[in-house]
Design an enzyme around this catalytic site. Structure first.
Site, PDB file in Angstrom:
ATOM      1  CG  ASP A  47     -31.462  21.702 -13.612  1.00 52.41           C
ATOM      2  OD1 ASP A  47     -30.957  20.569 -13.535  1.00 52.41           O
ATOM      3  OD2 ASP A  47     -31.018  22.683 -12.983  1.00 52.41           O
ATOM      4  CD  GLU A  63     -29.124  17.524 -14.378  1.00 53.20           C
ATOM      5  OE1 GLU A  63     -28.619  18.431 -15.059  1.00 53.20           O
ATOM      6  OE2 GLU A  63     -29.109  17.492 -13.138  1.00 53.20           O
ATOM      7  CG  ASP A 111     -31.377  25.925 -10.633  1.00 61.85           C
ATOM      8  OD1 ASP A 111     -30.979  24.818 -10.248  1.00 61.85           O
ATOM      9  OD2 ASP A 111     -31.159  26.989 -10.020  1.00 61.85           O
TER      10      ASP A 111
END
Length: 182
Positions: A7, A68, A141
């Site tokens: 992330d 991501e 996160d």
């Protein structure tokens, strides 16, 4: 299959490793956050993100890396930092020959919770449940990184079949037809 989920972020870059196959219980191998000081210059922050991801790659030896996909946000400064950290993760994996997959936030949320509009608390709760953890990973996160890895494990078999089918169809399509389609 062992997947490192990333992330991306400059201040907090979530990382999580999940192992398993679609249709079977999954196992969390590790989870954490690569942090950089907000007051450091950009170059030093990117180097710190690179070093952190390299440590995770060395320690956990994933077969795939799921990052991501950066999406448009209203805050250009935030999206730029996210894109830069994302590029570092892609570079680290690619340098080692590890395949990289990009997943959108809504794709990850839908895979893990059933809704592409789930909030961070819902994602954290489902990650906790799916990996049979005692509590949701903190900060968010870290949970998001695990969700990316889970999403990739569940979606990779179907995506691979689709890519093979497209490649096979492309190889069988006569050149004259290809020229008209492009």
């Amino acid at each position: 299959m062992r997947v490192l989920g990333v992330d991306p972020g400059l201040t907090r870059c979530g990382v999580g490793v999940v192992e398993g196959v679609a249709g079977r219980p999954l196992t969390m191998v590790g989870v954490g956050v690569v942090r950089t000081p907000a007051d450091a210059d950009l170059g030093h922050r990117l180097v710190a993100v690179e070093q952190g991801i390299e440590r995770w790659l060395d320690e956990h030896r994933p077969q795939y890396v799921a990052v991501e996909r950066v999406f448009s946000q209203h805050n250009v400064r935030t999206v730029m930092g996210t894109a830069q950290a994302s590029a570092v993760a892609i570079l680290c994996a690619s340098r080692r020959g590890i395949p990289v997959a990009l997943h959108t936030p809504s794709e990850v949320k839908a895979a893990v919770t059933g809704s592409g509009r789930a909030d961070k608390a819902q994602v954290g709760a489902m990650v906790t449940r799916l990996l049979r953890l005692a509590a949701p990973p903190k900060p968010a996160d870290a949970a998001d990184a695990l969700a990316l890895a889970i999403c990739h494990i569940w979606r990779a078999p179907a995506q691979n079949r689709l890519q093979r089918a497209v490649a096979q169809h492309t190889a069988q399509t006569p050149r004259a037809v290809k020229g008209r389609l492009t």
